[in-house]
Motif scaffolding. Structure first.
Motif, short mmCIF file in Angstrom:
data_model
loop_
_atom_site.label_atom_id
_atom_site.label_comp_id
_atom_site.label_asym_id
_atom_site.label_seq_id
_atom_site.Cartn_x
_atom_site.Cartn_y
_atom_site.Cartn_z
N VAL A 1 6.39 -21.93 31.92
CA VAL A 1 6.12 -21.55 33.31
C VAL A 1 4.82 -22.19 33.78
CG1 VAL A 1 5.58 -19.63 34.82
CG2 VAL A 1 7.42 -19.40 33.18
N GLU B 1 14.56 -19.09 37.62
CA GLU B 1 14.26 -18.92 36.21
C GLU B 1 13.28 -17.79 35.98
OE1 GLU B 1 12.94 -22.78 35.15
OE2 GLU B 1 14.91 -23.66 35.43
N ASP C 1 15.07 -14.57 36.14
CA ASP C 1 15.76 -14.25 34.88
C ASP C 1 14.76 -13.80 33.83
OD1 ASP C 1 18.32 -14.77 35.68
OD2 ASP C 1 18.11 -16.92 35.32
N TYR C 2 13.62 -14.47 33.87
CA TYR C 2 12.57 -14.16 32.91
C TYR C 2 12.19 -12.68 33.02
CZ TYR C 2 7.97 -14.76 30.71
OH TYR C 2 6.89 -14.68 29.91
N ASN D 1 14.42 -10.63 30.93
CA ASN D 1 14.40 -10.80 29.48
C ASN D 1 13.03 -10.60 28.86
OD1 ASN D 1 17.09 -11.46 29.52
ND2 ASN D 1 16.62 -13.57 30.05
N PRO E 1 19.74 -6.46 45.32
CA PRO E 1 20.52 -7.43 44.56
C PRO E 1 21.73 -7.94 45.35
CG PRO E 1 19.87 -5.65 43.12
CD PRO E 1 19.44 -5.27 44.50
N ASN E 2 22.31 -7.10 46.21
CA ASN E 2 23.44 -7.54 47.02
C ASN E 2 23.04 -8.69 47.94
OD1 ASN E 2 24.76 -5.46 45.83
ND2 ASN E 2 24.90 -4.17 47.65
N VAL F 1 22.67 -11.82 45.93
CA VAL F 1 23.95 -12.47 45.63
C VAL F 1 24.40 -13.30 46.82
CG1 VAL F 1 26.40 -12.01 45.25
CG2 VAL F 1 24.68 -10.74 43.96
N ILE F 2 24.30 -12.74 48.02
CA ILE F 2 24.76 -13.44 49.22
C ILE F 2 23.90 -14.68 49.48
CG2 ILE F 2 25.01 -13.23 51.73
CD1 ILE F 2 25.75 -10.23 51.13
N TYR G 1 24.72 -17.38 47.08
CA TYR G 1 26.03 -17.93 47.45
C TYR G 1 25.88 -19.04 48.49
CZ TYR G 1 30.53 -17.99 49.92
OH TYR G 1 31.67 -18.37 50.55
N LYS H 1 24.44 -22.19 47.22
CA LYS H 1 25.42 -23.04 46.54
C LYS H 1 26.18 -23.89 47.57
CE LYS H 1 26.27 -20.26 42.41
NZ LYS H 1 25.07 -20.78 41.76
N ILE H 2 26.40 -23.32 48.77
CA ILE H 2 27.15 -24.05 49.79
C ILE H 2 26.28 -25.14 50.44
CG2 ILE H 2 28.25 -23.84 52.06
CD1 ILE H 2 29.33 -21.16 51.16
N LYS I 1 27.92 -11.45 54.40
CA LYS I 1 28.31 -12.85 54.32
C LYS I 1 28.65 -13.43 55.69
CE LYS I 1 31.91 -15.89 52.82
NZ LYS I 1 33.35 -15.95 52.56
N GLU I 2 29.52 -12.71 56.44
CA GLU I 2 29.97 -13.25 57.72
C GLU I 2 28.81 -13.41 58.68
OE1 GLU I 2 32.90 -14.37 57.82
OE2 GLU I 2 33.61 -13.40 55.97
#
Lengths: 423, 235
Positions: free
Chosen positions: B39, B92, B95-96, B99, B151-152, B155-156, B159, B162-163, B212-213
């Motif tokens: 890091v 990252e 995620d760290y 963990n 967290p919801n 996620v959106i 998403y 990614k697009i 999302k919409e």
């Protein structure tokens, strides 16, 4: 909750690892490659084979014939079929066989359970040894001589010898998984035999000293698992149980989930009740390895059943629901994720940062030990490795124990609630 | 009659078990140290990238009236890549957080640093967008660990990431660590962020989880505006 979960997880890990290592050390201290050679015995002792049968018309003939064709002096071997009030053709088949073979006789009883059937037959038995043979199991020709040799070579304290059980003709996936389990159990039983810690003398062909069993009061007619109860009782009275590692017996196993659930629920329920009945042996140094190691491990085993469900919830079920929920949030547009994975690769995010070392270490050490045990067990029981068997290892490691934990949890709950027992 | 027991074997097993256990723990510590240095490395790299970008920004400002399109196109590529790197390393660090079990202090420091980096980049991209008409949308995303629905939103957001790839720049601000930073307080006040999750898209604050919409609509509008500005410019 998270801290508690972590503590439980590591606790389970330590106990599991400890018992595996203890058994591995025992394995290294045992010369299991050397097979006990058949003793040259001039005067083979008399043996009765008791076959309790309730509605077993499909297998009773093959079972009785396997007992009758045992390689053993004919005048020393008698076979008794105890028809426990069967409603099918078991009685007719048994009586037809009795006419054909002189050393086979039939006892007809009103239905009253396996333990009572054996006890009733024992009243008429005066042979030095007797064997119980479940009517759905078949015994290998050499087995009895091998087992009697164990009695003859060991100390007079040996009151029972248990066989090496294999699955008869495994067809369904469930039976193939049980085939792995039974083969592993043969190795484990060998180790328990070394440690004088056997806690079950299985229904398919365990051989007992008649005198001893009569002295300690025969089989417990109240127990759901009389074969575990008698083993604990022998241990309690300072008798020894040995395994004969190549005394093959083939037993029919449940082919579908329903029958499997029923069988294992009974085993677990009976096992828990028997353990509770003999709880005074727990940590009692007078009972050596059985009291100090085996009794705690059995209890931990049952408790781990419940813990496994808790872990399964947090590590399988919760993440699964989370993923489903995530997909719901983006209106099930999973194509975007697939495209991304195809473009960048599944593990493109992998770095040391998101590497979950705890889970890795946990899964790695356990899977490695589990796989070593299974490979060793199959070598030990002289079974080959076919592709089908290797594939079955995956559900065996990932799912089978989870299924068992569900059953253990049901059995434990039923015992605690003292629910009416069902066979 | 006494039965046999093997106390030596019990102890040996316990010893080996603990040995394996502590081997695991030590490996865990080593890996954790590797994580921290990893890091810190990323941090140093970001620092250089940032200074590079800042210099380019000043350089473009000095060109002003002259034709800056050549410099801008190069600048756009650099800024997209740099911000892409930043958001990757942020993922990252996220995620760290799940963990990491040992180095709490290091982790706090790194998190704060990342929040500041995020805000710096957010400014820079805002300026660069005006200067160079970048076809980029920025989202400032406020959340904290006490908020169960955040967290919801996460996620959106990932998403859409990614697009749109590097055309969408998400700057997450973890308020567990950001609440003491005065720059974070200033932005919170200016954009009236009072609850989590909140996202700021193109100067507008949206409270609660933006589905999302809805977010698709917001982003589409924003990208169209940027495009139309660009095309006007070309005319």
């Amino acid at each position: 909750m998270n801290t508690l979960l972590t503590v439980l997880l590591w606790g389970t890990y330590l106990v599991g690892l400890y018992s595996l290592i203890f058994w591995l050390i025992t394995l290294l201290n045992t010369d299991i490659t050397k097979e006990p050679k058949l003793k040259k015995i001039k005067n083979w002792p008399s043996v009765s084979v008791l076959i309790p049968a309730y509605n077993e018309e499909k297998t009773i003939e093959a079972c009785a014939l396997s007992a009758l064709s045992l390689d053993y002096p004919k005048d020393k071997l008698s076979v008794i079929i105890i028809n426990d009030g069967s409603k099918d053709k078991t009685k007719q088949i048994a009586e037809r066989l009795a006419k054909k073979y002189d050393n086979l006789r039939v006892i007809n009883l009103e239905n009253g359970g396996k333990a009572r059937a054996i006890n009733k037959a024992l009243e008429t038995v005066d042979s030095e040894y007797f064997a119980c043979l479940d009517a759905d199991s078949f015994v290998d020709r050499e087995t009895l001589k091998k087992m009697i040799s164990i009695f003859k070579r060991s100390s007079s304290k040996v009151a029972a010898v248990v066989p090496a059980m294999k699955v008869y003709n495994p067809k369904t996936a469930l039976q193939k998984i049980q085939d792995i389990e039974y083969n592993t159990a043969i190795l484990l039983n060998r180790l328990l035999s070394e440690l004088d810690s056997a806690y079950v003398t299985p229904g398919p062909f365990s051989v007992y000293k008649t005198k001893v069993v009569k002295k300690i009061g025969g089989f417990d007619e109240q127990s759901l698992t009389e074969d575990q109860e008698i083993a604990y009782r022998l241990q309690k009275n300072f008798y020894t149980i040995k395994q004969c590692p190549d005394a093959w017996v083939f037993t029919s196993t449940p082919s579908n989930g329903r029958a499997f659930f029923k069988q294992r629920r009974r085993w677990n329920r009976g096992g828990i009740e028997t353990w509770l009945k003999y709880r005074r042996l727990l940590l009692n140094p007078k009972y050596g390895n059985f009291g100090i190691m085996q009794m705690p491990l059995i209890a931990v085993g049952y408790l781990m059943g419940i813990l496994a469900l808790v872990f399964a919830f947090f590590f399988y079920i919760k993440p699964l629901f989370r993923s489903i929920h995530d997909l719901y949030l983006v209106n099930w547009d999973f194509m975007t994720y697939i495209k991304d994975a195809l473009k960048n690769g599944l593990f493109h995010n992998f770095t040391w940062l998101n590497f979950d070392f705890l889970t890795f270490f946990f899964v790695f050490t356990f899977s490695a030990l589990a796989i070593i045990t299974v490979i060793y067990a199959f070598k030990y029981t002289k079974e080959g490795w076919k592709l089908g068997r290797i594939l079955m290892l995956i559900p065996y490691i990932l799912l089978y124990y989870l299924l068992q934990s569900v059953i253990v949890t049901v059995a434990l709950t039923e015992t605690i609630l003292n629910k009416k027992r069902r066979w | 009659m006494k039965r046999s027991s093997y106390p030596k074997r019990y102890l040996l097993s316990a010893f080996i078990t603990l040995l394996i256990f502590f081997l695991g723990i030590s490996l865990g510590i080593i890996i954790d140290n590797m994580r921290v240095s990893y890091v810190e490395n990323l941090n140093a790299q970001q620092e250089i990238n940032f200074e590079d970008l800042q210099l380019q920004s000043s350089y473009i400002n000095t060109l002003k009236s002259e034709n800056s399109s050549d410099v801008c196109s190069a600048y756009q590529a650099v800024i997209e890549r740099a911000v892409g790197d930043l958001s990757d390393s942020l993922a990252e660090v996220e995620d760290y957080s799940q963990n990491n079990r040992i180095n709490k202090e290091d982790y706090d420091r790194i998190q704060k640093k990342y929040i500041l980096d995020n805000i710096r980049y957010w400014f820079l991209v805002k300026t660069a967008k005006k200067q160079c008409r970048l076809n980029t949308t920025t989202i400032l995303y406020f959340y904290d660990s006490k908020c169960t629905i955040c967290p919801n939103q996460g996620v959106i957001l990932s998403y859409f990431k990614k697009i749109y790839g590097n055309n969408l720049l998400v700057f997450p601000i973890n308020m567990d660590y950001g609440k003491d930073l005065s720059i974070v307080k200033a932005i919170k006040n200016q954009f009236n962020v009072t609850s989590y999750p909140s996202i700021i898209v193109n100067g507008v604050t949206y409270k609660g989880v933006v589905g999302k919409e809805e977010l698709a609509g917001i982003l589409k509008k924003d990208f169209q505006e940027a495009n139309s500005l660009n095309s006007k410019d070309e005319k």
